[in-house]
Design an enzyme around this catalytic site. Structure first.
Site, PDB file in Angstrom:
ATOM      1  N   ASP A  63      -3.677   2.330  -5.368  1.00 42.21           N
ATOM      2  CA  ASP A  63      -2.465   2.334  -4.532  1.00 42.21           C
ATOM      3  C   ASP A  63      -2.238   1.080  -3.701  1.00 42.21           C
ATOM      4  O   ASP A  63      -1.351   1.075  -2.862  1.00 42.21           O
ATOM      5  CB  ASP A  63      -2.415   3.600  -3.672  1.00 42.21           C
ATOM      6  CG  ASP A  63      -2.944   3.402  -2.269  1.00 42.21           C
ATOM      7  OD1 ASP A  63      -3.975   2.739  -2.122  1.00 42.21           O
ATOM      8  OD2 ASP A  63      -2.300   3.911  -1.338  1.00 42.21           O
ATOM      9  N   GLU A  64      -3.022   0.034  -3.902  1.00 39.53           N
ATOM     10  CA  GLU A  64      -2.741  -1.176  -3.120  1.00 39.53           C
ATOM     11  C   GLU A  64      -3.015  -2.431  -3.914  1.00 39.53           C
ATOM     12  O   GLU A  64      -3.850  -2.450  -4.813  1.00 39.53           O
ATOM     13  CB  GLU A  64      -3.531  -1.187  -1.804  1.00 39.53           C
ATOM     14  CG  GLU A  64      -4.996  -1.032  -1.978  1.00 39.53           C
ATOM     15  CD  GLU A  64      -5.785  -1.194  -0.683  1.00 39.53           C
ATOM     16  OE1 GLU A  64      -5.442  -2.053   0.154  1.00 39.53           O
ATOM     17  OE2 GLU A  64      -6.777  -0.479  -0.542  1.00 39.53           O
TER      18      GLU A  64
ATOM     19  N   ASP B 112       0.862  -1.188   0.000  1.00 43.74           N
ATOM     20  CA  ASP B 112       0.000   0.000   0.000  1.00 43.74           C
ATOM     21  C   ASP B 112       0.900   1.240   0.000  1.00 43.74           C
ATOM     22  O   ASP B 112       1.788   1.377   0.835  1.00 43.74           O
ATOM     23  CB  ASP B 112      -0.868  -0.031   1.269  1.00 43.74           C
ATOM     24  CG  ASP B 112      -1.944   1.042   1.270  1.00 43.74           C
ATOM     25  OD1 ASP B 112      -3.126   0.684   1.431  1.00 43.74           O
ATOM     26  OD2 ASP B 112      -1.610   2.235   1.131  1.00 43.74           O
TER      27      ASP B 112
END
Ligand code: TTP
Ligand code: MG
Length: 359
Positions: free
Chosen positions: A105-106, A10
């Site tokens: 983002d993860e 993340d």
């Protein structure tokens, strides 16, 4: 069953970090990415410097400005974030193709077998973080575990720039000490109910037999019984396509006034349409979610033969769905709109949980 090696990565304060990278004058300063602070928009994310003032995601930007008047407020630049996301994804694929992105983002990675032949998942996580830093100049945090949901919690434990490993041997104690609301599949409503039964941690939950849990929670009881014992058999699914696109807002103050609720719905429709346009997916089902002030949550859906192709359709039918709720009669805490039944999404029986669970 074979033990997997799963990494959850993340990015740290993602949108804000990209802004600080691209605008050196923002570095070391409180940066808030979101809408205009003089409007009713909300914060997408805040730099770590801004978080010290109590600013966080989903907070009204007006409040963020009150908390930190000298913060730098910027609008999101989605194309920049998408580009970073693409680069990060390329880094992942240097190590494995079993990559399941959860958002820009993860992602989860299954590195049980990997392209570099490295046996230690911790070692791989360290290398991935290093490669991400080289390629994007941004830091990320990693969680390493044998199951998905522990890896995800682990990545959040030592942010920013963290690397947290929970070995299979440590998992039992970890789950026993975990706050009940942090378990995968336990949302706000269930958390409250668990706490009212005296269940605050995994350890407390373990004192209940499966049949007791079924008595209290219906069929979800079996799911809770299993998850606290680390039985999370979900695999990393590289081809998983998103099931829906949505937008929602929890109000700073619960709203009773009917016209105000409709006005809020219009704002949410704006955000939703923006997201639909930015994604490549089109959907046929529109769903409204309403959470009343006592946390009772309802959904109302309408499906069309054709794809929903305009904001006007969302507005028109969003209003229709909202009319069928108790808006104006009961205070509302949250409303949300989502579009599902997506064109790019295949029906995903396989992605569904092996255990049914509610909430
Ligand atoms: P997160 O990973 O939840 O947050 P973050 O990366 O900003 O911070 P952290 O270091 O705690 O991981 O979300 C990733 C991005 O998604 C975030 O930078 C902005 C966007 N986002 C929103 O737009 N709205 C939201 O409510 C949240 C939670 C995130
Ligand atoms: Mg993040």
């Amino acid at each position: 069953m074979r033990l997997r090696k799963i990494i959850h990565i993340d990015m740290d304060a993602f949108y804000a970090s990209v802004e600080q990278r691209d605008f050196p004058e923002f570095r070391g300063k409180p940066v808030v990415v979101g809408g205009d602070p003089d409007s009713r928009s909300v914060v997408c994310t805040a730099s770590y410097e801004a978080r010290k003032y109590g600013i966080h995601s989903a907070m009204p930007t007006s409040k963020a400005k009150r908390l930190c008047p000298h913060a730098i407020f910027v609008f999101p630049r989605f194309s920049a974030y998408k580009e970073v996301s693409r680069q990060v994804n390329e880094v992942f694929h240097e190590f494995t193709d079993l990559v399941e992105p959860l958002s820009l983002d993860e992602a989860y990675l299954d590195v049980t077998e990997n392209k570099k032949g490295i046996t230690s998942a911790t070692h791989i996580a360290r290398e991935i973080k290093q490669r991400i830093l080289e390629v994007t100049k941004l830091t990320s945090s990693a969680g390493v575990a044998a199951i998905k949901f522990i890896a995800k919690i682990a990545s959040g434990m030592n942010k920013p720039n963290g690397l947290t490993v929970i070995t299979p041997e440590e998992a039992e104690k970890f789950l026993e000490e975990l706050a009940i609301g942090k378990f995968y599949g336990i949302g706000e409503v269930t958390e409250k109910k668990m706490i009212s039964l005296g269940i605050k941690t995994g350890k407390d939950l373990k004192h209940f037999t499966q049949s007791e849990l079924i008595r209290h929670f219906g069929k979800s009881g079996s799911f809770y019984y299993n998850i606290v014992r680390g039985h999370d058999f979900r695999e990393v699914e590289p081809y998983r396509t998103r099931k829906s696109i949505g937008a929602e807002n929890t109000f700073a103050v619960d709203i009773l006034d009917k016209p105000s609720v409709f006005a809020e719905l219009d704002d949410i429709a704006d955000v939703l349409w923006d997201r639909v346009e930015r994604s490549d997916a089109k959907g046929k089902t529109l769903t409204l979610k309403v959470k009343y002030d006592d946390f009772e949550s309802i959904t109302r859906s309408i499906s069309f033969k054709n794809f929903i192709d305009s904001k006007e359709t969302i507005l028109k039918f969003g209003h229709k769905l909202l009319t069928g709720t108790e808006a104006g009669k009961r205070k509302i805490r949250l409303i949300g709109l989502s579009i599902s039944n997506l064109q790019s999404g295949e029906e995903e029986e396989s992605a569904q949980l092996r255990f049914a669970f509610g909430d």
